[in-house]
Design a protein around this motif. Structure first.
Motif, mmCIF file in Angstrom:
data_model
loop_
_atom_site.group_PDB
_atom_site.id
_atom_site.type_symbol
_atom_site.label_atom_id
_atom_site.label_comp_id
_atom_site.label_asym_id
_atom_site.label_seq_id
_atom_site.Cartn_x
_atom_site.Cartn_y
_atom_site.Cartn_z
ATOM 1 N N ALA A 82 3.471 0.748 0.652
ATOM 2 C CA ALA A 82 3.459 1.215 1.855
ATOM 3 C C ALA A 82 2.194 2.933 1.863
ATOM 4 O O ALA A 82 2.268 3.089 2.851
ATOM 5 N N LYS A 85 -2.158 2.395 1.732
ATOM 6 C CA LYS A 85 -1.547 1.064 1.348
ATOM 7 C C LYS A 85 -1.703 0.236 0.843
ATOM 8 O O LYS A 85 -3.155 0.176 0.763
ATOM 9 N N GLY A 135 2.750 -3.113 0.883
ATOM 10 C CA GLY A 135 2.749 -2.453 1.736
ATOM 11 C C GLY A 135 1.894 -2.897 2.832
ATOM 12 O O GLY A 135 2.173 -2.576 3.716
#
Length: 155
Positions: free
Chosen positions: A76, A122, A152
């Protein structure tokens, strides 16, 4: 008076400053999104993204460096950087091969600006990261694989 203005500008975050300028009517959405390339950000494959950016088939270059961790514990928030010593760089883009949309970020650089950008992206899974640089109207690229242990992008 000038020192006061500098103090205020230092104390206000970039997002808040942009919000204030937009609320005052100094920045309009058209100005803020002047270089928005919707088709490039919407493209799903690397080939479609490169085509939308006008890059065709970029040349691999040792003068373009892409940095990031070898292993990202959390997809993420993966720190990625691009730097280049090529002359007259006008654009830098970060592409992630296995993301749902390959284009993660673009940076339009004014004349005489050092090509050195950093951001966080991400990543849904282990993938190659591509740094795309436009120098003197030609496109150059470098690649780095980043292994992701926790996804993510919806993973």
């Amino acid at each position: 008076m000038n020192n006061q203005r500098r103090t205020v500008l230092k104390s206000v975050s970039g997002g808040a400053l942009l919000g204030m300028l937009a609320a005052a009517g100094i920045i309009t959405p058209e100005i803020a999104l002047a270089d928005w390339n919707k088709s490039a950000f919407d493209a799903k494959s690397m080939a479609d993204t490169l085509k939308a950016l006008g890059a065709g088939t970029p040349t691999d270059s040792k003068d373009v460096q892409v940095t990031g961790p070898d292993i990202a514990e959390n997809g993420a928030v993966v720190p990625v950087g691009v730097a280049s010593s090529l002359p007259n760089i006008s654009m830098v883009a970060i592409l992630i091969e296995k993301n749902p949309n390959a284009l993660a970020a673009t940076f339009v650089l004014p004349d005489s600006t050092e090509a050195n950008v950093q951001t966080r992206v991400k990543m849904g899974q282990t993938s190659n990261i591509y740094a795309l640089v436009k120098s003197d109207g030609k496109f150059f690229m470098a690649t780095k694989e980043i292994k992701v242990t926790l996804g993510g992008c919806g993973g």
